[in-house]
Design an enzyme around this catalytic site. Structure first.
Site, mmCIF file in Angstrom:
data_model
loop_
_atom_site.group_PDB
_atom_site.id
_atom_site.type_symbol
_atom_site.label_atom_id
_atom_site.label_comp_id
_atom_site.label_asym_id
_atom_site.label_seq_id
_atom_site.Cartn_x
_atom_site.Cartn_y
_atom_site.Cartn_z
ATOM 1 N N LYS A 70 0.455 -1.363 -0.051
ATOM 2 C CA LYS A 70 -0.345 0.019 0.274
ATOM 3 C C LYS A 70 0.291 1.014 0.223
ATOM 4 O O LYS A 70 0.360 2.134 -0.402
ATOM 5 C CB LYS A 70 -1.142 0.452 0.760
ATOM 6 C CG LYS A 70 -2.368 -0.881 1.220
ATOM 7 C CD LYS A 70 -3.578 -0.889 2.289
ATOM 8 C CE LYS A 70 -4.309 -2.038 1.547
ATOM 9 N NZ LYS A 70 -5.499 -2.224 2.773
ATOM 10 N N ASP A 106 -10.690 2.556 1.775
ATOM 11 C CA ASP A 106 -10.228 2.194 3.108
ATOM 12 C C ASP A 106 -11.641 2.803 3.956
ATOM 13 O O ASP A 106 -12.270 2.744 4.852
ATOM 14 C CB ASP A 106 -8.819 1.909 3.469
ATOM 15 C CG ASP A 106 -8.564 0.362 3.309
ATOM 16 O OD1 ASP A 106 -9.345 -0.688 2.560
ATOM 17 O OD2 ASP A 106 -7.902 0.681 2.802
#
Ligand code: ATR
Length: 288
Positions: A70, A106
């Site tokens: 990420k 997210d």
């Protein structure tokens, strides 16, 4: 149906075999009648740059990015959206003219999951358990939604302090505080909104919570555990036993996926019954 013109997307991770995203996105693609396919791509840590160039050359419209890439993908992107910059991590890439733009869905996924359950954040005193990558996305979202205060409780106090300082600086207010996990007794509030972001309680270590004293849970009115295996974590069980409301991490996973799917296919809407069907399909898979 997948034609020769199908939109191709996927997920990169290391490992990636456990990811529910391929099943979820292909389910949505079929349910919505999209000419769309989503594939899992195992990418070694040293190969991230090559993989992104390759995906771009192969015409991939977008990618999800999971652990441990990420942050690693960030130097190779053409652009970053505001949340990805603030969180310092990217989980979705969208094809642009000269490379991929990085997003972080997210935080937005958690927000939508909470909104679906009518959970109000504005003006609330919040707790975040953990201070890793997931805690950062959660803290960013709580600060952005103008929680009254956000206290990070972490086993390693220093990491909690750094996260609080960084977010206070980013948002220009002193709403974030830091404490050790064992300091919960000193918390001033009685009525917290708490988000559990540590790995404690996840399979195969189910049955544990980062704080196990039932008295802590008397102070929590609403809680989210971002873990989705098991469906009810020990943390959620303790919250419910003390009379609070608790939700698990599956809805966050589903909504971050829907937000990504819409970034790739801006024309779509995902009807509630399709979301419900995807959810029960995922629950079945997780039970196995
Ligand atoms: P993620 O990206 O999923 O947030 P991470 O960055 O590795 O993963 O963060 C893991 C979090 O879980 C950290 O807050 C970690 O606490 P430390 O900062 O003290 O390491 C927390 N964590 C992991 N195992 C734990 C345990 N057994 N007890 C308490 N906290 C734990």
């Amino acid at each position: 149906m997948i034609s020769g013109k199908a939109m191709v997307c996927g997920v990169i991770g290391n490992p990636v075999g456990h990811s529910l995203s391929p099943m979820m996105h292909n389910f949505f693609g079929t349910a919505l009648g999209l000419d769309f396919v989503y594939v899992p791509c195992h990418v070694e840590n040293a190969d991230v740059e090559t993989a992104l160039k390759g995906a771009y050359a192969l015409g991939f419209q977008g990618l999800n990015v999971t652990v441990p890439h990420k942050q690693r993908v960030m130097p190779y992107l053409a652009e970053l959206d505001e949340a990805a910059k603030g969180i310092g991590a990217v989980n979705t890439l969208v094809r642009q003219e000269h490379g991929y733009k990085g997003y972080n869905t997210d935080a937005a996924g958690l927000l939508q999951a909470m909104e679906e359950q009518d959970v109000e954040i504005r003006g609330r005193d919040c707790l975040v358990l953990g201070a890793g990558g997931a805690a950062k996305a959660v803290s960013y979202m709580l600060m952005k939604e103008r929680a009254a205060s956000v206290t990070v409780l972490n086993r390693t106090l220093d990491k909690a302090r750094r996260l609080a300082e960084e977010m206070n600086l980013l948002f220009g207010r002193d709403a974030m505080k830091a404490a050790g996990l064992e300091d919960w007794e000193k918390l001033p509030g009685e009525d917290y909104l708490a988000v559990q972001t540590t790995s404690v309680g996840m399979y195969p270590q189910a049955g544990h919570a980062p704080i196990e004293n039932p008295a802590f849970y008397e102070r929590i009115r609403m809680a989210v555990d971002i873990i989705y295996t098991p469906a009810e974590t020990e943390f959620m069980r303790l919250v419910r036993k003390a009379g609070g409301r608790a939700m698990g991490g599956l809805d966050m996973l589903i909504y971050q996926g829907i937000i990504a799917l819409k970034l790739w296919n801006p024309q779509i809407t995902v009807p509630d019954d399709v979301v419900r069907k995807a959810r029960s399909r995922m629950e079945e898979i997780l039970k196995k």
